[in-house]
Motif scaffolding. Structure first.
Motif, PDB file in Angstrom:
ATOM      1  N   TYR A 226     -38.962  14.662 -20.439  1.00 58.02           N
ATOM      2  CA  TYR A 226     -38.653  14.192 -18.950  1.00 58.02           C
ATOM      3  C   TYR A 226     -39.756  13.082 -18.524  1.00 58.02           C
ATOM      4  O   TYR A 226     -39.681  12.406 -17.494  1.00 58.02           O
ATOM      5  CB  TYR A 226     -38.886  15.491 -18.217  1.00 58.02           C
ATOM      6  N   LEU A 227     -40.936  12.980 -19.403  1.00 63.09           N
ATOM      7  CA  LEU A 227     -41.983  11.972 -19.114  1.00 63.09           C
ATOM      8  C   LEU A 227     -41.595  10.751 -19.393  1.00 63.09           C
ATOM      9  O   LEU A 227     -42.237   9.816 -18.660  1.00 63.09           O
ATOM     10  CB  LEU A 227     -43.189  12.386 -19.960  1.00 63.09           C
ATOM     11  N   ALA A 228     -40.560  10.442 -19.860  1.00 63.19           N
ATOM     12  CA  ALA A 228     -40.093   8.936 -20.185  1.00 63.19           C
ATOM     13  C   ALA A 228     -39.312   8.564 -18.944  1.00 63.19           C
ATOM     14  O   ALA A 228     -39.061   7.158 -18.707  1.00 63.19           O
ATOM     15  CB  ALA A 228     -39.441   8.767 -21.210  1.00 63.19           C
ATOM     16  N   LEU A 229     -38.994   9.444 -17.838  1.00 63.25           N
ATOM     17  CA  LEU A 229     -37.942   9.212 -16.844  1.00 63.25           C
ATOM     18  C   LEU A 229     -38.873   7.995 -15.675  1.00 63.25           C
ATOM     19  O   LEU A 229     -40.157   8.216 -15.617  1.00 63.25           O
ATOM     20  CB  LEU A 229     -37.498   9.889 -15.945  1.00 63.25           C
ATOM     21  N   GLY A 230     -38.250   6.732 -15.801  1.00 64.35           N
ATOM     22  CA  GLY A 230     -38.841   5.876 -14.922  1.00 64.35           C
ATOM     23  C   GLY A 230     -39.719   4.981 -15.745  1.00 64.35           C
ATOM     24  O   GLY A 230     -40.485   3.875 -14.985  1.00 64.35           O
ATOM     25  N   VAL A 231     -40.066   5.217 -16.928  1.00 64.75           N
ATOM     26  CA  VAL A 231     -41.248   4.426 -17.689  1.00 64.75           C
ATOM     27  C   VAL A 231     -40.570   3.502 -18.689  1.00 64.75           C
ATOM     28  O   VAL A 231     -40.758   2.576 -18.984  1.00 64.75           O
ATOM     29  CB  VAL A 231     -41.859   5.499 -18.299  1.00 64.75           C
ATOM     30  N   ILE A 232     -39.443   4.220 -19.720  1.00 62.56           N
ATOM     31  CA  ILE A 232     -38.736   3.429 -20.418  1.00 62.56           C
ATOM     32  C   ILE A 232     -37.402   3.673 -20.253  1.00 62.56           C
ATOM     33  O   ILE A 232     -36.693   4.787 -19.888  1.00 62.56           O
ATOM     34  CB  ILE A 232     -39.304   4.019 -21.862  1.00 62.56           C
ATOM     35  N   ALA A 233     -36.551   2.664 -20.533  1.00 60.98           N
ATOM     36  CA  ALA A 233     -34.981   2.595 -20.327  1.00 60.98           C
ATOM     37  C   ALA A 233     -34.310   1.728 -21.414  1.00 60.98           C
ATOM     38  O   ALA A 233     -35.245   0.830 -21.761  1.00 60.98           O
ATOM     39  CB  ALA A 233     -34.610   2.403 -18.734  1.00 60.98           C
ATOM     40  N   ASN A 234     -32.869   1.951 -21.654  1.00 62.03           N
ATOM     41  CA  ASN A 234     -32.362   0.975 -22.542  1.00 62.03           C
ATOM     42  C   ASN A 234     -32.959   0.728 -23.826  1.00 62.03           C
ATOM     43  O   ASN A 234     -33.364  -0.441 -24.168  1.00 62.03           O
ATOM     44  CB  ASN A 234     -32.313  -0.479 -21.819  1.00 62.03           C
ATOM     45  N   MET A 342     -51.627   6.174 -15.263  1.00 62.47           N
ATOM     46  CA  MET A 342     -50.421   6.754 -14.412  1.00 62.47           C
ATOM     47  C   MET A 342     -49.992   7.994 -14.760  1.00 62.47           C
ATOM     48  O   MET A 342     -50.318   8.231 -15.950  1.00 62.47           O
ATOM     49  CB  MET A 342     -49.266   5.557 -14.393  1.00 62.47           C
ATOM     50  N   LYS A 343     -49.477   8.878 -13.943  1.00 64.08           N
ATOM     51  CA  LYS A 343     -48.988  10.089 -14.390  1.00 64.08           C
ATOM     52  C   LYS A 343     -47.652  10.075 -14.780  1.00 64.08           C
ATOM     53  O   LYS A 343     -46.712   9.700 -13.748  1.00 64.08           O
ATOM     54  CB  LYS A 343     -49.247  11.303 -13.106  1.00 64.08           C
ATOM     55  N   LEU A 344     -47.225  10.229 -15.897  1.00 69.08           N
ATOM     56  CA  LEU A 344     -45.931  10.320 -16.343  1.00 69.08           C
ATOM     57  C   LEU A 344     -44.892  11.561 -15.784  1.00 69.08           C
ATOM     58  O   LEU A 344     -45.497  12.488 -15.645  1.00 69.08           O
ATOM     59  CB  LEU A 344     -45.589  10.202 -18.023  1.00 69.08           C
ATOM     60  N   GLY A 345     -43.594  11.118 -15.464  1.00 65.70           N
ATOM     61  CA  GLY A 345     -42.882  12.170 -15.070  1.00 65.70           C
ATOM     62  C   GLY A 345     -42.951  12.575 -13.728  1.00 65.70           C
ATOM     63  O   GLY A 345     -42.476  13.250 -12.916  1.00 65.70           O
ATOM     64  N   ALA A 346     -43.902  11.840 -12.758  1.00 64.38           N
ATOM     65  CA  ALA A 346     -44.444  11.983 -11.497  1.00 64.38           C
ATOM     66  C   ALA A 346     -43.614  10.745 -10.596  1.00 64.38           C
ATOM     67  O   ALA A 346     -43.904   9.717 -11.056  1.00 64.38           O
ATOM     68  CB  ALA A 346     -45.886  12.331 -11.283  1.00 64.38           C
ATOM     69  N   VAL A 347     -43.383  10.984  -9.288  1.00 61.43           N
ATOM     70  CA  VAL A 347     -42.964  10.042  -8.270  1.00 61.43           C
ATOM     71  C   VAL A 347     -44.162   9.558  -7.707  1.00 61.43           C
ATOM     72  O   VAL A 347     -44.292   9.769  -6.937  1.00 61.43           O
ATOM     73  CB  VAL A 347     -41.860  10.447  -7.436  1.00 61.43           C
TER      74      VAL A 347
END
Length: 543
Positions: A226-234, A342-347
């Motif tokens: 879940y920590l990769a959400l909003g950080v890495i895609a595609n 930055m805090k990964l997985g946090a909005v």
């Protein structure tokens, strides 16, 4: 024994299992007896409504409870709702089995379903396991194992993995297991876990090799954590390496090294290509790395593509990513990503600052494919980028030219021949401008409109501009240009181009503004007017 009876024992030993003194209430099958003999020999059949036993498995304390248990010898064994605790009562290893069935003879073989295993020292749980089992000559063997592996933390670091055809043996108080752990949706093998655990000492380890794990449309980093959400895609690329987890009754340690030769992905600040290098984890389960991990980056495109960079970072506990900095060569200068956390997985709001040092204007316009424009000058500045749940934006970005200034000129042929005498005269007079100082201010939404303010001081005609009596008189005046542009980011670049390149201005008929006869086409209602301070007061008609 045709009725229920109490059976007591002082001690009961089976291989390495020794049970303490206990009494059991044994009941026969309806209309039968617990013990009977016939031509086939001695038979035993009994049921227990529940079990509550304790003892030792090797040197390890064990406690066992269950629901109903039925035994027929020779024949079968059926047990429901088995719960086993191994080790100290304050923090035991827990095993539960919803249903266990067996055929009893010279050896015991059977199946089990609904099993959970939770080792106290390891924050990863095996859930809903099932498979076959066999017990013979003091050895327990499990096969055809299928289960789900989950992170025990309340805020999961890892998404669940699944296994099938896993194996496990228990002999002489020692567990050895092998399982290929798969991502459920893609069914891709993430690692082949090899586990060894000593029940007597409570010590064990797991080797977790990763062999050319491929990321593509079917498998992405955020499907693993879940920590990769909003950080890495595609993401596109392969990863190899491995980890190791060691545990004792007191602590768990884990390490790992993972390498990629080419990894592409989309980040908040733009597409990233050709990431390569090795990342060393000092706490693999906690996703903590050693300090100053370095990766090479072939290219990154936050709007202007840059090449051959290097990133320094580290992962700290609780999913904190610390960017020590990054740097790229940039049009004869350098582009830096300044340190940030930055805090990964946090909005949360995330801030990045790109710093430009010594960028050459001539190479910059070439990179933007402005073939009809030439520029001279060197620029420095910073572009603060902010990302939150509303998207990304530039806040108070500023690029400033170095002394003694520079030049901007149009070097292409005039595209529109019928501009009129005065328009043609003005263009020829302003096709080359020298300046002493230029400031470019940037702000606005990356996926919306970018507000750009260009301030040019000390403007004079440059080489190649047409000179006459009027231009020579105007050239004696201190001139300042203030230009404001509001446009989406890529359109903003085209706006810069159209200031000097008439060929960059599209035909109004292609834009749907007029019809073939030159008559205006009715347009939809315009958007709300801009705030009044978009055009600053100093743009009035002043020298």
């Amino acid at each position: 024994w045709r009725q229920c009876t109490e059976a007591r024992f002082q001690a009961l030993t089976l291989a390495s299992l020794s049970l303490d003194a206990r009494s059991l209430r044994l009941c026969p099958a309806r209309g039968g007896a617990i013990v009977s003999t016939d031509r086939g020999g001695l038979r035993v059949a009994a049921g227990v409504p529940a079990l509550a036993l304790s003892g030792r498995l090797g040197d390890t304390p064990i406690r066992l409870t269950s629901g109903a248990v039925g035994l027929a010898w020779p024949g079968s064994l059926v047990a429901r709702q088995i719960a086993v605790e191994l080790g100290d009562r304050t923090d035991p290893n827990r095993f539960t089995i919803a249903a266990l069935d067996a055929k009893l003879g010279r050896e015991a073989v059977g199946t089990f379903t609904g099993a959970d295993a939770k080792l106290a020292a390891v924050p990863l749980d095996i859930l809903n396991a099932g498979g076959t089992w066999r017990f013979a000559n003091g050895q327990l063997a499990l096969g055809e194992g299928a289960f789900r592996l989950e992170d025990r933390q309340l805020d999961d670091r890892f998404r669940p993995l699944v296994a099938r055809d896993a194996t496990l043996t228990l002999v002489d108080n020692r567990i050895a297991a092998l399982a290929a752990l798969r991502e459920p949706r893609s069914d891709r093998v993430i690692t082949e876990a090899s586990i060894v655990h000593d029940l007597g000492s409570g010590r064990g380890h797991a080797d977790l090799p990763v062999r050319d794990l491929r990321f593509d449309q079917q498998l992405q980093p955020d499907t693993l954590t879940y920590l990769a959400l909003g950080v890495i895609a595609n993401a596109e690329g392969t990863l190899r390496g491995g980890g190791r987890v060691d545990w004792t009754p007191d602590q768990v340690t884990s390490t790992g090294n993972f390498t990629t030769d080419k990894f592409d992905f989309a980040a908040e600040f733009g597409p990233v290509e050709g990431v390569s290098g090795t990342v060393a984890f000092t706490d693999l389960i906690g996703l903590v790395t050693a300090p100053d991990q370095r990766l090479k980056i072939a290219s990154i495109n936050p709007g202007i593509e840059v090449f051959d960079g290097q990133l320094s970072f580290q992962m700290e506990p609780d999913g904190v990513l610390v960017v020590n900095g990054a740097e790229w060569p940039f049009v004869d200068g350098e582009l830096f990503l300044l340190p940030t956390r930055m805090k990964l997985g946090a909005v949360d709001e995330r801030r990045f600052t790109l710093k430009v040092v010594g960028a050459d204007a001539a190479q910059f316009v070439q990179q933007l494919d402005m073939s009809n424009i030439a520029a001279k000058g060197v620029f420095d500045g910073e572009l603060p980028l902010v990302f939150d749940e509303n998207g990304g934006r530039i806040e108070n970005g500023l690029l400033t030219s170095r002394a003694p200034g520079g030049n901007v000129s149009y070097i292409g042929a005039l595209t529109y021949k019928d501009m009129g005498a005065m328009a043609n005269f003005a263009f020829q007079s302003l096709r080359s401008l020298d300046f002493k100082r230029m400031e470019i201010g940037l702000g606005g939404e990356l996926d919306g409109d970018i507000f750009t303010q260009v301030r040019i001081d000390g403007v004079t005609q440059g080489e190649g501009a047409r000179r006459n009596f009027i231009t020579r008189q105007v050239g004696r005046l201190p001139i300042r240009f203030n230009i404001n542009i509001r446009a989406p980011f890529q359109r903003m670049l085209n706006s810069f181009r159209s200031l000097y390149d008439p060929g960059a201005v599209r035909d109004p008929r292609a834009l749907g503004l007029i019809d073939a006869q030159g008559r205006p086409i009715q347009q939809p209602a315009p958007p709300a007017p801009l705030p009044p301070d978009i055009q600053p007061p100093d743009s009035r008609k002043v020298p």
